[in-house]
Enzyme design. Structure first.
Site, mmCIF file in Angstrom:
data_model
loop_
_atom_site.group_PDB
_atom_site.id
_atom_site.type_symbol
_atom_site.label_atom_id
_atom_site.label_comp_id
_atom_site.label_asym_id
_atom_site.label_seq_id
_atom_site.Cartn_x
_atom_site.Cartn_y
_atom_site.Cartn_z
ATOM 1 N N SER A 1 1.033 -1.258 0.018
ATOM 2 C CA SER A 1 0.132 -0.004 0.048
ATOM 3 C C SER A 1 0.695 1.099 -0.150
ATOM 4 O O SER A 1 0.357 2.218 -0.242
ATOM 5 C CB SER A 1 -1.064 -0.070 1.176
ATOM 6 N N LYS B 1 -0.342 4.198 6.735
ATOM 7 C CA LYS B 1 -1.010 5.110 5.756
ATOM 8 C C LYS B 1 -0.576 6.518 5.669
ATOM 9 O O LYS B 1 -0.225 7.185 6.640
ATOM 10 C CB LYS B 1 -2.693 5.043 5.419
#
Lengths: 211, 211
Positions: A130, A168
DNA sequence: TATAATAAGAACAAATAGAGAACAAGGTTT
DNA sequence: AAACCTTGTTCTCTATTTGTTCTTATTATA
């Protein structure tokens, strides 16, 4: 200083002993230790040899300090940055579906000072793709500073729904917290701010190419 | 950094005792306990030694607190790995247009054991974007194992025309050496094998997000 | 022979180490 | 709360270790 003198046989022998000694120990030897290692009986005569090494700038002057005999080059200067201070906990793999605090039995990893801050830090190993657009790959280690706040755009470790831990980019508004992957093929995720808890922010990254 | 003082014999002995003690117990020892463990009869003299350890930042000051003798750092996990072993030379920026051997006055950087091999390694700082597709960015550090050979596909440090140093993927044929950037917008470069000298292969990478 | 290198050992000075007394701050017991 | 004990701190005094400076002697070398 300008009158360069080549080392005599004995001076070489002593210098080599010193170099060797520092490969095994951070501690300078005493004169007596050198004596017995080289089979000498007189500190006095040894001292004169060492004085020559000091004149040749191979050894630092040890002003009466005990165990003061140290080599001059940066290479041999003992490094005693306390390795303990460069060691931080390894908390396992990220995105492992568990709050970090829950992990009790951790090990420790040594981290270069350049990769961490003065504050509490810990290490996680990244699982998944990610964050590849930011150059953080699967199995990379990330160094995280422990914190419960961040500003928009920071890369953070988030605990979602008290269940999943993830790395993130964060964007916060009063009504929403958005977690954005650094991967064009993935979509940002929207959450109620109450369901997202910041556990730290990214301060360093490491990767090994050895298997 | 020049005011580093090596521990005296006794100070080392005491420090090692403390480290060992914390492996078996969570409780700091009292001065008397240390005394009897080391065969001393005077708390007073022991205290002086411990004061030196505090000055050396190996032990936290225990302001009159009973059982206040704690090792520094958050946890007491003792680490006495010789920091010297995890320290390798930093040779400056890559692609700097200079053969690496030419750089004499280098400094050293501590590297986690996970990021290096048993063989001779050194650190370079990357300049430019030629390896971004492999997650190696501008200003990242790379750990290089010193070597003069590699197999096709390895990421290597190459010295080109005895002049420029660069980090690339290598493909070798008898008649040609091709250096391939990991960046879609850049072209592979073809060389006569005699003009490319392998200086090492990539074994680790690190990045700092602090500024 | 003359000079440098090497060595031993005495004497000294500074650094290090130890003992013990006295005190102070925290705990514990009464 | 008062008395007591434990333990860290400070101090003085002494002993030991270790670096430094001498003088002297032996050996190798030019």
């Amino acid at each position: 200083m300008s009158d360069y003198q080549p080392l005599t046989r004995k001076q070489q022998e002593i210098y080599q002993f010193l170099v060797k000694h520092y490969q095994n120990s951070d501690n300078p030897p005493t004169l007596d230790e050198i004596c017995s290692a080289l089979g000498l009986r007189s500190r006095g005569s040894l001292h004169k040899h060492i004085q020559h090494l000091v004149d040749a700038k191979l050894v630092e002057p040890s002003n009466r300090k005990q165990r003061g005999i140290r080599l001059t080059t940066s290479e041999n200067t003992p490094i005693i940055e306390n390795s303990k201070n460069n060691t931080i906990p390894y908390l396992g793999k990220i995105a492992a579906g568990q709050p970090l605090e829950a992990i009790a039995d951790y090990s420790k990893i040594m981290i270069p000072t350049q990769l961490k801050t003065e504050n509490d830090c810990y290490v996680l190993q990244v699982t998944g793709d990610s964050m590849i657009d930011l150059g953080i790959f699967n199995n990379d280690w990330v160094i995280i500073e422990k914190r419960n706040y961040a500003k928009n755009g920071d890369v953070i470790v988030a605990l979602i729904n008290n269940d999943e831990v993830t790395l993130k980019i964060i964007e916060q508004t009063p009504s929403k917290t958005i977690l954005i992957p650094a991967n064009k093929s993935m979509q940002p995720m929207h959450f109620d701010p109450n369901n997202v808890q910041i556990q730290g922010i990214l301060v360093g990254q490491m990767r090994s190419y050895i298997h």
